[in-house]
Design a protein around this motif. Structure first.
Motif, PDB file in Angstrom:
ATOM      1  N   ALA A  58       0.826  -1.200   0.000  1.00 17.02           N
ATOM      2  CA  ALA A  58       0.000   0.000   0.000  1.00 17.02           C
ATOM      3  C   ALA A  58       0.865   1.257   0.000  1.00 17.02           C
ATOM      4  N   ALA A  59       2.000   1.213   0.698  1.00 11.12           N
ATOM      5  CA  ALA A  59       2.879   2.384   0.771  1.00 11.12           C
ATOM      6  C   ALA A  59       3.449   2.751  -0.597  1.00 11.12           C
ATOM      7  N   PHE A  60       3.707   1.752  -1.442  1.00  5.55           N
ATOM      8  CA  PHE A  60       4.318   2.009  -2.743  1.00  5.55           C
ATOM      9  C   PHE A  60       3.323   1.930  -3.897  1.00  5.55           C
ATOM     10  N   LYS A  61       2.027   1.810  -3.590  1.00  5.61           N
ATOM     11  CA  LYS A  61       1.005   1.624  -4.617  1.00  5.61           C
ATOM     12  C   LYS A  61       0.998   2.730  -5.661  1.00  5.61           C
ATOM     13  N   ASP A  62       1.165   3.979  -5.250  1.00  3.69           N
ATOM     14  CA  ASP A  62       1.068   5.101  -6.173  1.00  3.69           C
ATOM     15  C   ASP A  62       2.420   5.562  -6.718  1.00  3.69           C
ATOM     16  N   GLU A  63       3.486   4.840  -6.378  1.00  4.76           N
ATOM     17  CA  GLU A  63       4.818   5.195  -6.876  1.00  4.76           C
ATOM     18  C   GLU A  63       4.980   4.716  -8.315  1.00  4.76           C
ATOM     19  N   PRO A  64       5.713   5.467  -9.138  1.00  4.29           N
ATOM     20  CA  PRO A  64       5.945   5.003 -10.505  1.00  4.29           C
ATOM     21  C   PRO A  64       6.842   3.760 -10.485  1.00  4.29           C
ATOM     22  N   PRO A  65       6.715   2.898 -11.491  1.00  6.26           N
ATOM     23  CA  PRO A  65       7.542   1.682 -11.510  1.00  6.26           C
ATOM     24  C   PRO A  65       9.014   2.033 -11.702  1.00  6.26           C
TER      25      PRO A  65
END
Length: 79
Positions: A52-59
């Protein structure tokens, strides 16, 4: 009393509450609890954890896993 009237209905053996659009909750689940005065409190369940913490981070950009091996000094390789 402020607010809107929400309709109650049966969904199988459960009672369900139809929430008016302006009170919609984010996500796909909610936590409900009965307060000491008998009222119900409903709140959205937020995602937690590492995913959840990295869900909105770009790949991350693609990287050849062999790059790190090619950078090793020859003495470090067990041949």
């Amino acid at each position: 009393m402020d607010g809107k009237t929400a309709s109650l209905f049966r969904n199988g053996r459960n009672q369900a509450l139809r929430i008016p659009r302006e009170y919609e909750l984010p996500g796909t689940s909610a936590r409900i609890r009965r307060l000491p005065n008998g009222n119900l409190e409903i709140e959205p369940v937020t995602e937690t954890g590492l995913l959840a913490a990295f869900k909105d981070e770009p790949p991350l950009p693609p990287q050849d896993c062999m790059d790190a091996v090619h950078e090793l000094p020859i003495e470090a390789m067990d041949l």
